[in-house]
Scaffold this active site. Structure first.
Site, PDB file in Angstrom:
ATOM      1  N   LYS A   5       7.978  22.494   6.896  1.00 11.01           N
ATOM      2  CA  LYS A   5       7.499  21.739   8.058  1.00 11.01           C
ATOM      3  C   LYS A   5       6.765  22.632   9.059  1.00 11.01           C
ATOM      4  O   LYS A   5       5.753  22.254   9.619  1.00 11.01           O
ATOM      5  CB  LYS A   5       8.694  21.070   8.737  1.00 11.01           C
ATOM      6  CG  LYS A   5       8.412  19.746   9.374  1.00 11.01           C
ATOM      7  CD  LYS A   5       9.659  18.878   9.490  1.00 11.01           C
ATOM      8  CE  LYS A   5      10.886  19.624   9.966  1.00 11.01           C
ATOM      9  NZ  LYS A   5      11.211  19.403  11.369  1.00 11.01           N
ATOM     10  N   ARG A   7      15.272  11.788  15.496  1.00  6.08           N
ATOM     11  CA  ARG A   7      16.211  12.142  14.427  1.00  6.08           C
ATOM     12  C   ARG A   7      17.133  10.992  14.073  1.00  6.08           C
ATOM     13  O   ARG A   7      17.823  11.041  13.068  1.00  6.08           O
ATOM     14  CB  ARG A   7      17.060  13.341  14.860  1.00  6.08           C
ATOM     15  CG  ARG A   7      16.348  14.680  14.625  1.00  6.08           C
ATOM     16  CD  ARG A   7      17.233  15.624  13.835  1.00  6.08           C
ATOM     17  NE  ARG A   7      16.455  16.808  13.400  1.00  6.08           N
ATOM     18  CZ  ARG A   7      16.553  17.980  13.966  1.00  6.08           C
ATOM     19  NH1 ARG A   7      17.353  18.151  14.983  1.00  6.08           N
ATOM     20  NH2 ARG A   7      15.850  18.999  13.513  1.00  6.08           N
ATOM     21  N   ARG A  52      16.676  34.105   0.036  1.00  2.93           N
ATOM     22  CA  ARG A  52      16.319  34.990   1.149  1.00  2.93           C
ATOM     23  C   ARG A  52      17.486  35.935   1.477  1.00  2.93           C
ATOM     24  O   ARG A  52      18.595  35.498   1.740  1.00  2.93           O
ATOM     25  CB  ARG A  52      15.965  34.117   2.358  1.00  2.93           C
ATOM     26  CG  ARG A  52      15.305  34.842   3.493  1.00  2.93           C
ATOM     27  CD  ARG A  52      14.649  33.869   4.450  1.00  2.93           C
ATOM     28  NE  ARG A  52      15.533  32.800   4.906  1.00  2.93           N
ATOM     29  CZ  ARG A  52      15.134  31.809   5.692  1.00  2.93           C
ATOM     30  NH1 ARG A  52      13.883  31.746   6.097  1.00  2.93           N
ATOM     31  NH2 ARG A  52      15.978  30.879   6.085  1.00  2.93           N
ATOM     32  N   ARG A  92      22.050  35.716   5.415  1.00  5.13           N
ATOM     33  CA  ARG A  92      22.419  35.039   6.663  1.00  5.13           C
ATOM     34  C   ARG A  92      23.354  33.888   6.327  1.00  5.13           C
ATOM     35  O   ARG A  92      23.206  33.244   5.299  1.00  5.13           O
ATOM     36  CB  ARG A  92      21.164  34.467   7.353  1.00  5.13           C
ATOM     37  CG  ARG A  92      20.249  35.501   7.942  1.00  5.13           C
ATOM     38  CD  ARG A  92      19.220  34.803   8.828  1.00  5.13           C
ATOM     39  NE  ARG A  92      18.234  35.747   9.339  1.00  5.13           N
ATOM     40  CZ  ARG A  92      16.976  35.846   8.921  1.00  5.13           C
ATOM     41  NH1 ARG A  92      16.537  35.017   7.987  1.00  5.13           N
ATOM     42  NH2 ARG A  92      16.149  36.733   9.428  1.00  5.13           N
ATOM     43  N   ARG A 128      23.770  21.560   5.268  1.00  8.48           N
ATOM     44  CA  ARG A 128      22.648  21.238   6.156  1.00  8.48           C
ATOM     45  C   ARG A 128      21.783  20.129   5.555  1.00  8.48           C
ATOM     46  O   ARG A 128      21.328  19.222   6.249  1.00  8.48           O
ATOM     47  CB  ARG A 128      21.779  22.491   6.394  1.00  8.48           C
ATOM     48  CG  ARG A 128      22.376  23.467   7.390  1.00  8.48           C
ATOM     49  CD  ARG A 128      21.651  24.795   7.344  1.00  8.48           C
ATOM     50  NE  ARG A 128      20.343  24.734   7.973  1.00  8.48           N
ATOM     51  CZ  ARG A 128      19.375  25.615   7.735  1.00  8.48           C
ATOM     52  NH1 ARG A 128      19.552  26.601   6.895  1.00  8.48           N
ATOM     53  NH2 ARG A 128      18.216  25.509   8.351  1.00  8.48           N
TER      54      ARG A 128
END
Length: 227
Positions: free
Chosen positions: A19, A93, A127, A160, A171
Protein backbone atom coordinates in the site's frame (compact mmCIF):
# COMPACT_ATOMS: atom_id res chain seq x y z
CA UNK A 1 -13.06 24.73 -20.44
CA UNK A 2 -14.78 22.19 -18.20
CA UNK A 3 -13.01 21.63 -14.89
CA UNK A 4 -13.06 17.91 -14.05
CA UNK A 5 -14.55 17.01 -10.66
CA UNK A 6 -12.09 16.43 -7.84
CA UNK A 7 -11.16 12.82 -7.14
CA UNK A 8 -12.03 11.37 -3.74
CA UNK A 9 -10.30 8.00 -3.42
CA UNK A 10 -9.57 5.44 -0.71
CA UNK A 11 -6.82 2.80 -0.83
CA UNK A 12 -7.20 -0.43 1.12
CA UNK A 13 -5.02 -3.47 1.60
CA UNK A 14 -3.64 -5.68 4.36
CA UNK A 15 -0.31 -4.90 6.08
CA UNK A 16 2.50 -5.89 3.71
CA UNK A 17 0.32 -5.63 0.58
CA UNK A 18 2.42 -2.79 -0.91
CA UNK A 19 0.00 0.00 0.00
CA UNK A 20 2.83 2.41 0.87
CA UNK A 21 4.61 1.81 -2.45
CA UNK A 22 1.42 2.13 -4.51
CA UNK A 23 0.35 5.28 -2.62
CA UNK A 24 3.74 6.91 -3.27
CA UNK A 25 3.42 6.18 -7.01
CA UNK A 26 -0.13 7.55 -7.13
CA UNK A 27 1.08 10.78 -5.47
CA UNK A 28 4.01 11.06 -7.90
CA UNK A 29 1.98 10.47 -11.07
CA UNK A 30 -1.35 12.06 -10.23
CA UNK A 31 -0.42 14.80 -7.76
CA UNK A 32 -3.08 13.81 -5.23
CA UNK A 33 -2.89 14.71 -1.54
CA UNK A 34 -2.25 11.58 0.51
CA UNK A 35 -3.83 11.40 3.95
CA UNK A 36 -2.66 8.45 6.06
CA UNK A 37 -4.50 7.80 9.33
CA UNK A 38 -1.33 6.24 10.80
CA UNK A 39 0.82 9.28 9.94
CA UNK A 40 -1.85 11.63 11.26
CA UNK A 41 -2.17 9.69 14.52
CA UNK A 42 1.61 9.64 15.06
CA UNK A 43 1.78 13.38 14.34
CA UNK A 44 -1.00 14.15 16.84
CA UNK A 45 0.53 11.91 19.50
CA UNK A 46 3.93 13.54 19.00
CA UNK A 47 2.44 17.04 19.26
CA UNK A 48 0.37 15.90 22.28
CA UNK A 49 -2.86 17.33 20.87
CA UNK A 50 -6.12 16.56 22.68
CA UNK A 51 -6.98 13.84 20.15
CA UNK A 52 -3.39 12.57 20.21
CA UNK A 53 -3.37 12.13 24.00
CA UNK A 54 -6.75 10.40 23.86
CA UNK A 55 -5.66 8.07 21.03
CA UNK A 56 -2.43 7.17 22.86
CA UNK A 57 -4.37 6.17 25.99
CA UNK A 58 -6.24 3.53 23.91
CA UNK A 59 -3.11 2.33 22.10
CA UNK A 60 -1.19 2.01 25.40
CA UNK A 61 -3.96 -0.26 26.70
CA UNK A 62 -3.77 -2.35 23.52
CA UNK A 63 -7.23 -1.23 22.44
CA UNK A 64 -8.53 -0.06 19.09
CA UNK A 65 -9.17 3.67 18.84
CA UNK A 66 -12.96 4.26 18.87
CA UNK A 67 -14.65 5.13 15.58
CA UNK A 68 -15.73 8.61 16.69
CA UNK A 69 -12.17 9.66 17.59
CA UNK A 70 -10.72 8.40 14.28
CA UNK A 71 -13.56 9.97 12.32
CA UNK A 72 -13.18 13.34 14.05
CA UNK A 73 -9.40 13.29 13.43
CA UNK A 74 -9.70 12.47 9.70
CA UNK A 75 -12.68 14.71 8.89
CA UNK A 76 -11.01 17.71 10.56
CA UNK A 77 -7.96 17.15 8.36
CA UNK A 78 -10.07 16.74 5.20
CA UNK A 79 -11.63 20.18 5.69
CA UNK A 80 -8.33 21.71 4.62
CA UNK A 81 -8.16 19.57 1.48
CA UNK A 82 -11.50 20.44 -0.13
CA UNK A 83 -9.77 22.08 -3.14
CA UNK A 84 -7.57 19.06 -3.89
CA UNK A 85 -7.78 15.53 -5.25
CA UNK A 86 -7.06 13.20 -2.34
CA UNK A 87 -6.31 9.60 -1.39
CA UNK A 88 -7.23 8.25 2.04
CA UNK A 89 -5.05 5.50 3.50
CA UNK A 90 -5.98 3.55 6.66
CA UNK A 91 -9.41 5.15 6.89
CA UNK A 92 -12.22 4.13 6.91
CA UNK A 93 -11.41 0.92 8.80
CA UNK A 94 -14.96 0.11 9.91
CA UNK A 95 -18.42 0.45 8.38
CA UNK A 96 -19.30 3.11 10.99
CA UNK A 97 -16.30 5.18 9.81
CA UNK A 98 -17.30 4.68 6.16
CA UNK A 99 -20.84 5.86 6.89
CA UNK A 100 -19.57 8.93 8.77
CA UNK A 101 -17.27 9.75 5.83
CA UNK A 102 -20.18 9.39 3.38
CA UNK A 103 -22.16 12.03 5.27
CA UNK A 104 -19.36 14.55 4.72
CA UNK A 105 -18.20 13.76 1.18
CA UNK A 106 -18.89 11.58 -1.83
CA UNK A 107 -16.24 8.87 -2.39
CA UNK A 108 -15.53 8.17 -6.09
CA UNK A 109 -13.46 5.03 -5.95
CA UNK A 110 -11.95 2.52 -3.52
CA UNK A 111 -8.71 0.86 -4.65
CA UNK A 112 -8.34 -2.55 -3.00
CA UNK A 113 -4.97 -4.34 -3.12
CA UNK A 114 -6.02 -7.97 -3.18
CA UNK A 115 -2.74 -9.74 -2.38
CA UNK A 116 -2.93 -13.36 -1.13
CA UNK A 117 -2.21 -13.70 2.59
CA UNK A 118 0.35 -16.43 1.86
CA UNK A 119 2.32 -14.00 -0.31
CA UNK A 120 2.23 -11.37 2.44
CA UNK A 121 3.33 -13.90 5.07
CA UNK A 122 6.33 -14.87 2.94
CA UNK A 123 7.11 -11.21 2.25
CA UNK A 124 7.00 -10.08 5.89
CA UNK A 125 8.53 -13.12 7.56
CA UNK A 126 11.48 -13.03 5.13
CA UNK A 127 12.67 -9.77 6.73
CA UNK A 128 15.54 -9.97 9.24
CA UNK A 129 17.57 -7.18 10.84
CA UNK A 130 20.94 -6.58 12.44
CA UNK A 131 19.73 -4.96 15.70
CA UNK A 132 22.84 -2.86 16.40
CA UNK A 133 22.98 -1.11 12.99
CA UNK A 134 19.37 -1.46 11.79
CA UNK A 135 20.59 -3.15 8.58
CA UNK A 136 17.70 -4.97 6.93
CA UNK A 137 17.94 -8.22 4.97
CA UNK A 138 15.28 -10.04 3.03
CA UNK A 139 15.71 -13.77 2.54
CA UNK A 140 14.04 -13.58 -0.89
CA UNK A 141 15.81 -10.71 -2.65
CA UNK A 142 18.56 -9.42 -0.36
CA UNK A 143 19.74 -12.35 1.77
CA UNK A 144 22.81 -12.27 4.05
CA UNK A 145 25.90 -14.11 2.72
CA UNK A 146 25.58 -16.57 5.60
CA UNK A 147 22.08 -17.41 6.80
CA UNK A 148 21.23 -15.69 10.08
CA UNK A 149 24.50 -13.72 10.22
CA UNK A 150 25.21 -10.03 9.50
CA UNK A 151 27.54 -9.58 6.49
CA UNK A 152 29.71 -6.92 8.17
CA UNK A 153 30.00 -7.86 11.85
CA UNK A 154 29.31 -11.60 11.86
CA UNK A 155 26.74 -10.98 14.60
CA UNK A 156 23.42 -12.86 14.64
CA UNK A 157 20.38 -11.37 12.89
CA UNK A 158 17.02 -11.04 14.60
CA UNK A 159 13.41 -10.82 13.51
CA UNK A 160 11.20 -7.92 14.61
CA UNK A 161 8.25 -9.06 16.72
CA UNK A 162 5.96 -7.64 14.01
CA UNK A 163 7.59 -9.87 11.39
CA UNK A 164 7.38 -13.16 13.29
CA UNK A 165 5.06 -15.67 11.56
CA UNK A 166 2.58 -15.91 14.46
CA UNK A 167 2.33 -12.10 14.74
CA UNK A 168 1.92 -11.68 10.98
CA UNK A 169 -0.90 -14.27 10.99
CA UNK A 170 -2.69 -12.42 13.82
CA UNK A 171 -2.33 -9.05 12.08
CA UNK A 172 -3.75 -10.46 8.84
CA UNK A 173 -6.66 -12.14 10.63
CA UNK A 174 -7.48 -8.90 12.46
CA UNK A 175 -7.37 -6.95 9.18
CA UNK A 176 -9.62 -9.51 7.51
CA UNK A 177 -12.22 -9.46 10.30
CA UNK A 178 -12.29 -5.68 10.53
CA UNK A 179 -12.08 -4.78 6.87
CA UNK A 180 -14.20 -7.36 5.02
CA UNK A 181 -17.45 -5.54 5.95
CA UNK A 182 -15.98 -2.24 4.70
CA UNK A 183 -15.00 -3.79 1.35
CA UNK A 184 -18.49 -5.27 1.12
CA UNK A 185 -20.03 -1.85 1.95
CA UNK A 186 -18.17 -0.23 -0.96
CA UNK A 187 -18.75 -3.20 -3.27
CA UNK A 188 -22.51 -2.80 -2.84
CA UNK A 189 -22.18 0.88 -3.75
CA UNK A 190 -20.29 -0.08 -6.93
CA UNK A 191 -17.18 1.84 -5.84
CA UNK A 192 -14.77 -1.05 -5.13
CA UNK A 193 -12.03 -1.69 -7.66
CA UNK A 194 -9.90 -4.69 -6.68
CA UNK A 195 -6.42 -5.29 -8.11
CA UNK A 196 -5.20 -8.85 -7.56
CA UNK A 197 -1.66 -10.15 -7.76
CA UNK A 198 1.45 -11.16 -5.87
CA UNK A 199 3.86 -8.45 -7.08
CA UNK A 200 3.42 -4.69 -6.68
CA UNK A 201 5.22 -4.00 -9.97
CA UNK A 202 2.69 -6.16 -11.84
CA UNK A 203 -0.36 -4.71 -10.06
CA UNK A 204 0.77 -1.09 -10.48
CA UNK A 205 0.34 -0.73 -14.29
CA UNK A 206 -3.33 -1.80 -13.90
CA UNK A 207 -3.90 0.76 -11.13
CA UNK A 208 -2.13 3.41 -13.23
CA UNK A 209 -4.29 2.67 -16.29
CA UNK A 210 -7.43 2.82 -14.14
CA UNK A 211 -6.50 6.18 -12.56
CA UNK A 212 -5.58 7.63 -15.95
CA UNK A 213 -9.27 7.42 -16.84
CA UNK A 214 -9.93 9.82 -13.93
CA UNK A 215 -6.88 12.09 -13.70
CA UNK A 216 -4.03 13.28 -15.95
CA UNK A 217 -0.47 12.13 -15.21
CA UNK A 218 1.31 15.17 -13.78
CA UNK A 219 4.76 13.60 -13.44
CA UNK A 220 7.52 14.88 -15.70
CA UNK A 221 8.85 11.51 -16.84
CA UNK A 222 6.82 10.13 -19.67
CA UNK A 223 7.93 6.54 -19.32
CA UNK A 224 6.25 3.70 -21.21
CA UNK A 225 5.50 1.84 -17.99
CA UNK A 226 5.36 4.31 -15.10
CA UNK A 227 7.19 3.35 -11.91
Amino acid sequence: MVVPPLLRAVIMGPPGSGKGTVSARIIKHFGVKHLSSGDLLRDNMQKKTEVGILAKSYIDQGQLIPDDIMTQLMLNELKGLDQYNWLLDGFPRTVAQAEALDKECHIDTVIDLDVPFETIKCRLTARWIHPASGRVYNLEFNPPKVQGIDDFTGEPLAQRDDDKPETVSKRLQAYDAQTKPVLEYYRKKGLLKSFSGTETNKIWPCIYAFLQTKLPDVSQKDAAIPR
